[in-house]
Design a protein around this motif. Structure first.
Motif, PDB file in Angstrom:
ATOM      1  N   GLU A 109      18.868 -11.334 142.808  1.00  0.00           N
ATOM      2  CA  GLU A 109      20.222 -11.865 142.689  1.00  0.00           C
ATOM      3  C   GLU A 109      21.059 -11.079 141.680  1.00  0.00           C
ATOM      4  O   GLU A 109      22.241 -11.384 141.481  1.00  0.00           O
ATOM      5  CB  GLU A 109      20.177 -13.343 142.263  1.00  0.00           C
ATOM      6  CG  GLU A 109      19.529 -14.262 143.281  1.00  0.00           C
ATOM      7  CD  GLU A 109      20.357 -14.411 144.553  1.00  0.00           C
ATOM      8  OE1 GLU A 109      21.557 -14.092 144.534  1.00  0.00           O
ATOM      9  OE2 GLU A 109      19.790 -14.850 145.571  1.00  0.00           O
ATOM     10  N   SER A 110      20.446 -10.087 141.033  1.00  0.00           N
ATOM     11  CA  SER A 110      21.135  -9.244 140.041  1.00  0.00           C
ATOM     12  C   SER A 110      21.797 -10.092 138.946  1.00  0.00           C
ATOM     13  O   SER A 110      22.978  -9.917 138.622  1.00  0.00           O
ATOM     14  CB  SER A 110      22.181  -8.354 140.714  1.00  0.00           C
ATOM     15  OG  SER A 110      21.573  -7.515 141.665  1.00  0.00           O
ATOM     16  N   VAL A 111      21.014 -11.018 138.401  1.00  0.00           N
ATOM     17  CA  VAL A 111      21.544 -11.873 137.342  1.00  0.00           C
ATOM     18  C   VAL A 111      20.475 -12.048 136.267  1.00  0.00           C
ATOM     19  O   VAL A 111      19.281 -12.075 136.563  1.00  0.00           O
ATOM     20  CB  VAL A 111      21.988 -13.240 137.915  1.00  0.00           C
ATOM     21  CG1 VAL A 111      20.795 -14.022 138.443  1.00  0.00           C
ATOM     22  CG2 VAL A 111      22.711 -14.071 136.871  1.00  0.00           C
ATOM     23  N   GLU A 153      23.942 -22.640 141.765  1.00  0.00           N
ATOM     24  CA  GLU A 153      24.790 -23.682 142.339  1.00  0.00           C
ATOM     25  C   GLU A 153      26.266 -23.411 142.068  1.00  0.00           C
ATOM     26  O   GLU A 153      27.124 -23.775 142.881  1.00  0.00           O
ATOM     27  CB  GLU A 153      24.368 -25.045 141.793  1.00  0.00           C
ATOM     28  CG  GLU A 153      22.985 -25.459 142.288  1.00  0.00           C
ATOM     29  CD  GLU A 153      22.560 -26.819 141.796  1.00  0.00           C
ATOM     30  OE1 GLU A 153      23.237 -27.361 140.889  1.00  0.00           O
ATOM     31  OE2 GLU A 153      21.552 -27.351 142.315  1.00  0.00           O
ATOM     32  N   ALA A 154      26.568 -22.777 140.933  1.00  0.00           N
ATOM     33  CA  ALA A 154      27.963 -22.427 140.656  1.00  0.00           C
ATOM     34  C   ALA A 154      28.408 -21.215 141.482  1.00  0.00           C
ATOM     35  O   ALA A 154      29.571 -21.116 141.873  1.00  0.00           O
ATOM     36  CB  ALA A 154      28.137 -22.135 139.170  1.00  0.00           C
ATOM     37  N   HIS A 155      27.473 -20.304 141.767  1.00  0.00           N
ATOM     38  CA  HIS A 155      27.803 -19.062 142.477  1.00  0.00           C
ATOM     39  C   HIS A 155      27.927 -19.284 143.987  1.00  0.00           C
ATOM     40  O   HIS A 155      28.820 -18.723 144.632  1.00  0.00           O
ATOM     41  CB  HIS A 155      26.719 -18.019 142.182  1.00  0.00           C
ATOM     42  CG  HIS A 155      27.062 -16.641 142.648  1.00  0.00           C
ATOM     43  ND1 HIS A 155      28.030 -15.869 142.039  1.00  0.00           N
ATOM     44  CD2 HIS A 155      26.564 -15.886 143.666  1.00  0.00           C
ATOM     45  CE1 HIS A 155      28.112 -14.697 142.660  1.00  0.00           C
ATOM     46  NE2 HIS A 155      27.242 -14.685 143.645  1.00  0.00           N
ATOM     47  N   TYR A 156      27.020 -20.087 144.537  1.00  0.00           N
ATOM     48  CA  TYR A 156      26.995 -20.289 145.993  1.00  0.00           C
ATOM     49  C   TYR A 156      27.484 -21.673 146.426  1.00  0.00           C
ATOM     50  O   TYR A 156      27.692 -21.899 147.623  1.00  0.00           O
ATOM     51  CB  TYR A 156      25.567 -20.102 146.526  1.00  0.00           C
ATOM     52  CG  TYR A 156      25.053 -18.698 146.418  1.00  0.00           C
ATOM     53  CD1 TYR A 156      25.564 -17.681 147.209  1.00  0.00           C
ATOM     54  CD2 TYR A 156      24.037 -18.373 145.520  1.00  0.00           C
ATOM     55  CE1 TYR A 156      25.095 -16.382 147.121  1.00  0.00           C
ATOM     56  CE2 TYR A 156      23.550 -17.080 145.418  1.00  0.00           C
ATOM     57  CZ  TYR A 156      24.081 -16.087 146.224  1.00  0.00           C
ATOM     58  OH  TYR A 156      23.606 -14.801 146.130  1.00  0.00           O
ATOM     59  N   ALA A 157      27.640 -22.593 145.487  1.00  0.00           N
ATOM     60  CA  ALA A 157      28.011 -23.979 145.797  1.00  0.00           C
ATOM     61  C   ALA A 157      27.035 -24.600 146.779  1.00  0.00           C
ATOM     62  O   ALA A 157      27.411 -25.350 147.686  1.00  0.00           O
ATOM     63  CB  ALA A 157      29.441 -24.049 146.346  1.00  0.00           C
ATOM     64  N   ALA A 193      22.836 -16.321 150.624  1.00  0.00           N
ATOM     65  CA  ALA A 193      22.316 -17.279 149.643  1.00  0.00           C
ATOM     66  C   ALA A 193      20.864 -17.660 149.890  1.00  0.00           C
ATOM     67  O   ALA A 193      20.314 -18.471 149.159  1.00  0.00           O
ATOM     68  CB  ALA A 193      23.171 -18.536 149.650  1.00  0.00           C
ATOM     69  N   LYS A 194      20.230 -17.081 150.898  1.00  0.00           N
ATOM     70  CA  LYS A 194      18.852 -17.437 151.225  1.00  0.00           C
ATOM     71  C   LYS A 194      17.914 -17.020 150.098  1.00  0.00           C
ATOM     72  O   LYS A 194      17.958 -15.887 149.619  1.00  0.00           O
ATOM     73  CB  LYS A 194      18.435 -16.741 152.528  1.00  0.00           C
ATOM     74  CG  LYS A 194      17.039 -17.073 153.005  1.00  0.00           C
ATOM     75  CD  LYS A 194      16.915 -18.504 153.448  1.00  0.00           C
ATOM     76  CE  LYS A 194      15.528 -18.779 154.030  1.00  0.00           C
ATOM     77  NZ  LYS A 194      15.327 -20.226 154.274  1.00  0.00           N
ATOM     78  N   VAL A 195      17.053 -17.957 149.681  1.00  0.00           N
ATOM     79  CA  VAL A 195      16.102 -17.721 148.587  1.00  0.00           C
ATOM     80  C   VAL A 195      14.687 -17.787 149.147  1.00  0.00           C
ATOM     81  O   VAL A 195      14.394 -18.582 150.050  1.00  0.00           O
ATOM     82  CB  VAL A 195      16.286 -18.760 147.461  1.00  0.00           C
ATOM     83  CG1 VAL A 195      15.250 -18.579 146.360  1.00  0.00           C
ATOM     84  CG2 VAL A 195      17.681 -18.664 146.880  1.00  0.00           C
TER      85      VAL A 195
END
Length: 243
Positions: A109-111, A153-157, A193-195
């Motif tokens: 996710e580069s975070v 949750e903030a990035h992808y809602a 957004a798939k994890v």
């Protein structure tokens, strides 16, 4: 405080030893300072080892200051405590004695987020380091998943690790009102957004497996990355076989 210095040179002590006796609240405290390198000090030289053919090497010199070694840090999990050590060349090392958090990267996710370290789960070197929760480079630790869940949750809602719980709180990032332009950005992110299911499963228990990639005893930090893919599968198999 009265300081009394005595230079001792007798058979029962190593020659050239300086004793300092302090008459303070600890009257019996005696601090021994070596005038040179001690005979039983930690050394990083290889002259004491045998050669490849098994021959003993000749002793042509005594130990040198540049060959010295120091005691390992044995960094534990606890309130942050770091000692600064002056080393060769006037450089500094930051010897972490206790750490409780570090920066961990979620590579796919580069975070990167600062997360709390909960426990040491696996160490390929020694199980004793797992039992004593000792932080070293390459060990597998369990970290708090909350910072990464909040970012996701903030990035992808989208919810992650909530196990079908309905979100009714209007202050929750999933229900927050957004402008049209921001909503367009979030909608454009959702296809990616798939994890990985193995990681999503860890979010349900709010704990993630991570690998420490820094050297706590040298840099005073405990940073690393979240395990993913084949590497995560490998260490999960190791943990299952250990249990």
């Amino acid at each position: 405080m009265v300081i009394e210095k005595t230079f001792v040179d007798s058979g029962q002590f190593d020659s050239g030893c300086l004793w300092i006796r302090t008459d303070s609240f600890l009257d019996s405290l005696s601090v021994r300072l070596e005038a040179g390198l001690a005979e039983n000090c930690i050394s990083r030289d290889s002259r004491h080892k045998r050669s490849a053919t098994g021959a003993k090497r000749a002793h042509y010199r005594k130990k040198r200051k540049f060959e010295l070694g120091r005691q390992s840090a044995n960094t534990k999990i606890g309130a942050k405590r770091i000692h600064v050590v002056r080393v060769r060349g006037g450089n500094l090392k930051y010897r972490a004695l206790r750490l409780d958090s570090g920066n961990f990267a979620w590579a796919s996710e580069s975070v990167t987020r600062k997360a709390r370290i909960l426990s040491v789960k696996y160490n390929a070197t020694n199980n004793e380091l797992v039992r004593t929760n000792t932080l070293v480079k390459g060990c597998i630790v369990e970290i708090d998943a909350a910072p990464f869940r909040q970012w996701y949750e903030a990035h992808y809602a989208l919810p992650i690790g909530r196990k079908g719980k309905k979100v009714t709180d209007p202050e929750d990032p999933l229900n927050k009102e957004r402008s049209t332009s921001v909503q367009k950005k979030i909608d454009a992110r959702k296809p990616t957004a798939k994890v990985d299911p193995a990681i999503e499963e860890q979010f349900t228990v709010t704990k993630l497996l991570a690998c420490v990639s820094s050297r706590p005893g040298q840099s005073g930090r405990c940073d690393g990355y979240i395990l993913e893919g084949k590497e995560l599968e490998f260490y999960q198999r190791k943990l299952r076989s250990k249990n």
